[in-house]
Scaffold this active site. Sequence first.
Site, PDB file in Angstrom:
ATOM      1  N   LYS A  19       0.819  -1.224   0.000  1.00 34.44           N
ATOM      2  CA  LYS A  19       0.000   0.000   0.000  1.00 34.44           C
ATOM      3  C   LYS A  19       0.846   1.264   0.000  1.00 34.44           C
ATOM      4  O   LYS A  19       0.532   2.223  -0.673  1.00 34.44           O
ATOM      5  CB  LYS A  19      -0.891   0.026   1.249  1.00 34.44           C
ATOM      6  CG  LYS A  19      -2.308  -0.380   0.975  1.00 34.44           C
ATOM      7  CD  LYS A  19      -3.239  -0.095   2.135  1.00 34.44           C
ATOM      8  CE  LYS A  19      -2.537  -0.243   3.465  1.00 34.44           C
ATOM      9  NZ  LYS A  19      -3.332   0.117   4.599  1.00 34.44           N
ATOM     10  N   ARG A  93     -11.530   1.654   8.549  1.00 31.35           N
ATOM     11  CA  ARG A  93     -11.127   0.282   8.875  1.00 31.35           C
ATOM     12  C   ARG A  93     -12.307  -0.569   9.293  1.00 31.35           C
ATOM     13  O   ARG A  93     -12.192  -1.783   9.383  1.00 31.35           O
ATOM     14  CB  ARG A  93     -10.108   0.299  10.022  1.00 31.35           C
ATOM     15  CG  ARG A  93      -8.691   0.566   9.515  1.00 31.35           C
ATOM     16  CD  ARG A  93      -7.694  -0.370  10.162  1.00 31.35           C
ATOM     17  NE  ARG A  93      -6.408  -0.280   9.475  1.00 31.35           N
ATOM     18  CZ  ARG A  93      -5.329   0.229  10.014  1.00 31.35           C
ATOM     19  NH1 ARG A  93      -5.358   0.679  11.230  1.00 31.35           N
ATOM     20  NH2 ARG A  93      -4.196   0.270   9.332  1.00 31.35           N
ATOM     21  N   ARG A 127      12.063 -10.381   6.327  1.00 33.67           N
ATOM     22  CA  ARG A 127      12.701  -9.093   6.616  1.00 33.67           C
ATOM     23  C   ARG A 127      13.473  -9.151   7.943  1.00 33.67           C
ATOM     24  O   ARG A 127      12.920  -9.502   8.966  1.00 33.67           O
ATOM     25  CB  ARG A 127      11.599  -8.020   6.675  1.00 33.67           C
ATOM     26  CG  ARG A 127      12.098  -6.604   6.681  1.00 33.67           C
ATOM     27  CD  ARG A 127      10.993  -5.639   6.308  1.00 33.67           C
ATOM     28  NE  ARG A 127       9.821  -5.732   7.176  1.00 33.67           N
ATOM     29  CZ  ARG A 127       8.733  -4.994   7.007  1.00 33.67           C
ATOM     30  NH1 ARG A 127       8.650  -4.135   6.015  1.00 33.67           N
ATOM     31  NH2 ARG A 127       7.700  -5.110   7.831  1.00 33.67           N
ATOM     32  N   ARG A 160      12.130  -7.950  13.672  1.00 32.08           N
ATOM     33  CA  ARG A 160      11.189  -7.176  14.478  1.00 32.08           C
ATOM     34  C   ARG A 160      10.028  -8.071  14.907  1.00 32.08           C
ATOM     35  O   ARG A 160       9.637  -8.976  14.173  1.00 32.08           O
ATOM     36  CB  ARG A 160      10.601  -6.014  13.644  1.00 32.08           C
ATOM     37  CG  ARG A 160      11.550  -4.890  13.402  1.00 32.08           C
ATOM     38  CD  ARG A 160      10.893  -3.750  12.653  1.00 32.08           C
ATOM     39  NE  ARG A 160       9.545  -4.074  12.157  1.00 32.08           N
ATOM     40  CZ  ARG A 160       8.823  -3.266  11.405  1.00 32.08           C
ATOM     41  NH1 ARG A 160       9.306  -2.104  11.047  1.00 32.08           N
ATOM     42  NH2 ARG A 160       7.622  -3.597  10.997  1.00 32.08           N
ATOM     43  N   ARG A 171      -1.762 -10.550  12.575  1.00 31.28           N
ATOM     44  CA  ARG A 171      -2.102  -9.264  11.944  1.00 31.28           C
ATOM     45  C   ARG A 171      -2.991  -9.481  10.717  1.00 31.28           C
ATOM     46  O   ARG A 171      -3.931  -8.736  10.462  1.00 31.28           O
ATOM     47  CB  ARG A 171      -0.822  -8.527  11.520  1.00 31.28           C
ATOM     48  CG  ARG A 171      -0.084  -7.884  12.680  1.00 31.28           C
ATOM     49  CD  ARG A 171       1.285  -7.420  12.266  1.00 31.28           C
ATOM     50  NE  ARG A 171       1.247  -6.223  11.444  1.00 31.28           N
ATOM     51  CZ  ARG A 171       2.234  -5.841  10.636  1.00 31.28           C
ATOM     52  NH1 ARG A 171       3.329  -6.565  10.541  1.00 31.28           N
ATOM     53  NH2 ARG A 171       2.137  -4.744   9.929  1.00 31.28           N
TER      54      ARG A 171
END
Length: 227
Positions: A19, A93, A127, A160, A171
């Site tokens: 996004k 949302r 990542r 992270r 998530r």
Amino acid sequence: MVVPPLLRAVIMGPPGSGKGTVSARIIKHFGVKHLSSGDLLRDNMQKKTEVGILAKSYIDQGQLIPDHIMTQLMLNELKGLDQYNWLLDGFPRTVAQAEALDKECHIDTVIDLDVPFETIKCRLTARWIHPASGRVYNLEFSPPKVQGIDDITGEPLVQRDDDKPETVSKRLQAYDAQTKPVLEYYRKKGVLKSFSGTETNKIWPHIYAFLQTKLPVVSQKDAANPR
């Protein structure tokens, strides 16, 4: 000369769907104003505004910020953008937020980035970062020379918490539960436009072509095939 109506657009997509990249390209090529709920929240929390302090109290308790607070925050900001084409990111949302937004203005386009969850999981969990410098590595397309080690300092890389597989799954599930009804809400209104794919660079030309039917292009440089 007929002046085309101003564009009122929303971009939606799960975390890690690209996004941010797509929004940046839309701003660059079509000159729209971009309003991100995340950026606005951070700004208000940093400035310790009334809404910022209230929002932080919910975040610190690990709770979602109530609809009426998010709606008030975004609608106040939109008042200053009524002369511009704009793109909302991260809002609405929930269906309640979408309904509140509808009372204030008519949304005519919702861009939905439909990226498979498996692709996103691979993308995010690959990542790793070097905490001291903020250098980011991706095991898929920009790995470190030695696995788990920073190229420059030789110090260990960390993942992270947000990028750990179990967190990414949570998530994505939360996004699915919360946002599916919003997509359905806009689908019924006939304003939802979904773009499916696994790579942002392959999805982008289709979004670009679609927006060209609604807005004049302000920058054509590298437009359809950005590096």
